[in-house]
Design a protein around this motif. Sequence first.
Motif, PDB file in Angstrom:
ATOM      1  N   ILE A 200      -0.370   7.753  23.720  1.00  0.00           N
ATOM      2  CA  ILE A 200      -1.573   7.573  22.442  1.00  0.00           C
ATOM      3  C   ILE A 200      -1.990   8.469  22.230  1.00  0.00           C
ATOM      4  N   PRO A 201      -2.788   8.391  21.115  1.00  0.00           N
ATOM      5  CA  PRO A 201      -2.946   9.100  20.593  1.00  0.00           C
ATOM      6  C   PRO A 201      -3.830  10.062  20.503  1.00  0.00           C
ATOM      7  N   THR A 202      -3.179  11.556  19.804  1.00  0.00           N
ATOM      8  CA  THR A 202      -4.077  13.190  19.573  1.00  0.00           C
ATOM      9  C   THR A 202      -4.570  13.684  18.607  1.00  0.00           C
ATOM     10  N   GLN A 203      -5.054  12.487  17.543  1.00  0.00           N
ATOM     11  CA  GLN A 203      -5.457  12.806  16.685  1.00  0.00           C
ATOM     12  C   GLN A 203      -6.602  11.078  15.837  1.00  0.00           C
ATOM     13  N   PRO A 204      -7.270  10.674  15.984  1.00  0.00           N
ATOM     14  CA  PRO A 204      -8.487   9.796  14.717  1.00  0.00           C
ATOM     15  C   PRO A 204      -6.639   8.884  13.995  1.00  0.00           C
ATOM     16  N   THR A 205      -7.054   7.822  14.573  1.00  0.00           N
ATOM     17  CA  THR A 205      -5.512   7.639  13.970  1.00  0.00           C
ATOM     18  C   THR A 205      -6.096   5.796  13.230  1.00  0.00           C
ATOM     19  N   VAL A 206      -5.820   5.521  12.555  1.00  0.00           N
ATOM     20  CA  VAL A 206      -6.421   3.674  11.508  1.00  0.00           C
ATOM     21  C   VAL A 206      -5.453   3.306  10.836  1.00  0.00           C
ATOM     22  N   VAL A 207      -4.753   1.327  11.587  1.00  0.00           N
ATOM     23  CA  VAL A 207      -4.197   0.580  11.151  1.00  0.00           C
ATOM     24  C   VAL A 207      -4.697  -0.230  10.796  1.00  0.00           C
ATOM     25  N   ILE A 208      -4.448  -0.319   9.473  1.00  0.00           N
ATOM     26  CA  ILE A 208      -4.586  -0.835   8.738  1.00  0.00           C
ATOM     27  C   ILE A 208      -3.806  -2.411   8.300  1.00  0.00           C
ATOM     28  N   CYS A 209      -4.118  -3.936   8.637  1.00  0.00           N
ATOM     29  CA  CYS A 209      -3.265  -5.371   8.714  1.00  0.00           C
ATOM     30  C   CYS A 209      -3.495  -5.581   7.216  1.00  0.00           C
ATOM     31  N   ILE A 210      -2.828  -5.739   6.351  1.00  0.00           N
ATOM     32  CA  ILE A 210      -3.598  -6.621   5.031  1.00  0.00           C
ATOM     33  C   ILE A 210      -2.833  -7.772   4.883  1.00  0.00           C
ATOM     34  N   ASP A 211      -4.024  -8.546   5.519  1.00  0.00           N
ATOM     35  CA  ASP A 211      -2.939 -10.187   5.798  1.00  0.00           C
ATOM     36  C   ASP A 211      -2.441 -10.583   4.625  1.00  0.00           C
ATOM     37  N   GLY A 212      -1.903 -11.839   4.229  1.00  0.00           N
ATOM     38  CA  GLY A 212      -0.759 -11.551   3.378  1.00  0.00           C
ATOM     39  C   GLY A 212      -0.434 -10.875   2.087  1.00  0.00           C
ATOM     40  N   PHE A 213       0.012  -9.335   2.603  1.00  0.00           N
ATOM     41  CA  PHE A 213       0.794  -8.561   2.191  1.00  0.00           C
ATOM     42  C   PHE A 213       1.811  -8.564   1.393  1.00  0.00           C
ATOM     43  N   ASP A 214       1.976  -9.797   0.787  1.00  0.00           N
ATOM     44  CA  ASP A 214       3.548  -9.440  -0.170  1.00  0.00           C
ATOM     45  C   ASP A 214       3.752  -8.184  -0.402  1.00  0.00           C
ATOM     46  N   PRO A 215       5.299  -8.062  -0.538  1.00  0.00           N
ATOM     47  CA  PRO A 215       5.671  -6.646  -1.440  1.00  0.00           C
ATOM     48  C   PRO A 215       4.576  -6.722  -2.987  1.00  0.00           C
ATOM     49  N   GLU A 216       4.962  -7.473  -3.370  1.00  0.00           N
ATOM     50  CA  GLU A 216       5.024  -7.741  -4.826  1.00  0.00           C
ATOM     51  C   GLU A 216       3.555  -7.393  -5.429  1.00  0.00           C
ATOM     52  N   TYR A 217       3.049  -7.764  -4.198  1.00  0.00           N
ATOM     53  CA  TYR A 217       1.402  -7.232  -4.548  1.00  0.00           C
ATOM     54  C   TYR A 217       0.771  -4.795  -4.752  1.00  0.00           C
ATOM     55  N   LEU A 218       2.189  -5.403  -3.912  1.00  0.00           N
ATOM     56  CA  LEU A 218       2.077  -3.500  -3.999  1.00  0.00           C
ATOM     57  C   LEU A 218       3.106  -2.904  -5.244  1.00  0.00           C
ATOM     58  N   ASP A 219       3.831  -3.901  -5.429  1.00  0.00           N
ATOM     59  CA  ASP A 219       5.190  -3.382  -6.327  1.00  0.00           C
ATOM     60  C   ASP A 219       4.716  -3.284  -7.686  1.00  0.00           C
ATOM     61  N   SER A 220       3.742  -4.320  -8.460  1.00  0.00           N
ATOM     62  CA  SER A 220       3.122  -4.593  -9.183  1.00  0.00           C
ATOM     63  C   SER A 220       1.766  -3.620  -9.722  1.00  0.00           C
ATOM     64  N   GLY A 221       1.288  -2.799  -8.316  1.00  0.00           N
ATOM     65  CA  GLY A 221       0.162  -2.591  -8.813  1.00  0.00           C
ATOM     66  C   GLY A 221       0.571  -0.742  -8.505  1.00  0.00           C
ATOM     67  N   LEU A 222       1.538  -0.345  -7.804  1.00  0.00           N
ATOM     68  CA  LEU A 222       1.954   0.785  -8.161  1.00  0.00           C
ATOM     69  C   LEU A 222       2.879   0.756  -9.759  1.00  0.00           C
ATOM     70  N   LYS A 223       4.049   0.111 -10.306  1.00  0.00           N
ATOM     71  CA  LYS A 223       3.861   0.343 -11.620  1.00  0.00           C
ATOM     72  C   LYS A 223       3.368   0.594 -12.589  1.00  0.00           C
ATOM     73  N   ARG A 224       2.032  -0.255 -12.546  1.00  0.00           N
ATOM     74  CA  ARG A 224       1.222   0.124 -13.942  1.00  0.00           C
ATOM     75  C   ARG A 224      -0.265   1.178 -13.137  1.00  0.00           C
ATOM     76  N   GLY A 225       0.074   2.699 -12.066  1.00  0.00           N
ATOM     77  CA  GLY A 225      -0.657   2.984 -11.667  1.00  0.00           C
ATOM     78  C   GLY A 225      -1.838   2.112 -11.216  1.00  0.00           C
ATOM     79  N   LEU A 226      -2.257   1.412 -10.486  1.00  0.00           N
ATOM     80  CA  LEU A 226      -3.245   0.828 -10.344  1.00  0.00           C
ATOM     81  C   LEU A 226      -3.767   1.744  -9.029  1.00  0.00           C
ATOM     82  N   LEU A 227      -3.029   2.429  -7.710  1.00  0.00           N
ATOM     83  CA  LEU A 227      -2.981   2.301  -6.300  1.00  0.00           C
ATOM     84  C   LEU A 227      -2.398   3.688  -6.334  1.00  0.00           C
ATOM     85  N   PRO A 228      -3.247   4.839  -6.188  1.00  0.00           N
ATOM     86  CA  PRO A 228      -3.116   5.745  -6.287  1.00  0.00           C
ATOM     87  C   PRO A 228      -3.270   6.539  -4.778  1.00  0.00           C
ATOM     88  N   GLY A 229      -4.537   5.671  -3.947  1.00  0.00           N
ATOM     89  CA  GLY A 229      -4.101   5.863  -2.411  1.00  0.00           C
ATOM     90  C   GLY A 229      -2.611   5.597  -2.108  1.00  0.00           C
TER      91      GLY A 229
END
Length: 522
Positions: A200-229
């Motif tokens: 069981i978790p011992t610290q506050p924990t968050v799991v986010i499921c991004i529906d339709g999260f194709d890797p291309e959306y992440l790769d595209s944003g990272l390459k252009r520096g749009l997603l610092p988080g």
Amino acid sequence: MNLKMGHSQASITLESVEHHVQVIISKLFAFYMRKDRATIWENENDPEVILAALLHDIGRFIPAAEKMSKIIAPDGHYVGRMSHGALGESYLREIGLSERICQLIGAHVMAKRYLVATDKTYHDGLSETSKQTLRFQEKEILEAEQDPWLKVKLAVKRWDDLAKDPDCKVPPLKAYEAIAQHCLLESRSRFTLHSEEYHIPTQPTVVICIDGFDPEYLDSGLKRGLLPGFQKLIDAGFHATAKSCMPSLTNPNNVPIITGVPPSIHGIAGNFFLDRESDETKMITDDSLLRGSTLLEQICLRGVRVAAITAKDKLRKILGHGLKGAISFSAERSSDCSLEDNGIEEVEKWLGQPAPSQCSGELSIFALDAGIKLLEEKRSDFLYLTLSEYIQHKHVPGDKEADKFMQAIDQRLQKLVDLAPIVGVTGDHGMSSKTNELGMPNVLFLEDVLNANFGPGATRVICPITDPFVRHHGALGSFVRVYLKEVSMLESVLSSCQSLMSIGHQCVAVRPTVGILSVALV
């Protein structure tokens, strides 16, 4: 006897879990206090054995004992309740004490029979009736001696007998609370679901499921520096691309995240299916087809304050399976929330924003903002936040609207990282184009093709992506299930499906076991 507890893995835990354990132990001890049953005899430093000796008769006093048959001696004297050892074992297992403690409680009759068979002094001290009732066969003795816990089971039984001495001096019942809480925290710190062990978790924990999260959306944003988080999570943590379960839809891939097993085990194999018994098509909107428990339910049972928030309401009842007293609601139906059904009310007023349209990216942002506020108010220890893929169905990676949506998620992600030590982000499935070069739907109506070849009504084709969100995906997908009127048609239909070429891709059919073909375009 040592009643002081040292440190263990269970010493590092959430405050809510500790409080939950304290409440349970207080309730448990209250059963004994009402019956004035604090007597125990032991000369032991093992906390589990001490607690088992203390609680060996708990099955006589819990409320369920009133439903068990009474045992009345020939002279009319009340002896106790039938199977109180088994009842106590079941009750303590239900509240989460370890298997060892539960078995020590449940071994009451077995231990007495073994002692009657192997200890002449013990045997001679019993009545003739008891000697006959408790007779042990030689085979049973050999089986009992293979039990690694036999020694402590016998010790608990002997202490039970010694405790019948009215002059026996023992510490007050309250002195055992620390041991009881320690044992319950220790046993509740981990659990097994679908043959896998989890902590069981011992610290506050968050799991986010991004529906339709194709890797291309992440790769595209990272390459252009749009997603610092996202970039920060990748740099400081773990990042990988994995294959989703088939069919690659919302329901069948959210449920593996919260159960740890594929659809073949958890039972949710689509958004839509054909009921073979009624011959009716049905949409899955609740947990009635779910097999077994979920990770969310199991940690909730152990005192972790769980919140399950979904953008689309169709997932809410599945995610909320077994979440008694937890916060569980959808952004889509946030205006209808009640304390009784959702663990929260007046969500729009609480969050300070109206619920967005289900056909918008804002629906997902609403769910994330709700998770952030719950953490800020320290109302949850574990959040599961699952979003909507409306934007991904409408906009390819790099489009202005897709960038705007991903940046909005990234901003919320940074806030969540500041509030919770552990944050994980995943997707339920990817995306692929369903149009031709002119942007028109490129569709193969497989049922029409098959019934033209094999006769009217020979097959029935179900598209499991079907749901009310037709503005998202038009109920079109690359995976269907083909139901056959006659199983004898199997080989012919299978060959026909495998020979089809459509939309420039090979049509692949998977051999079924009960007259159903699973067909995918790859």
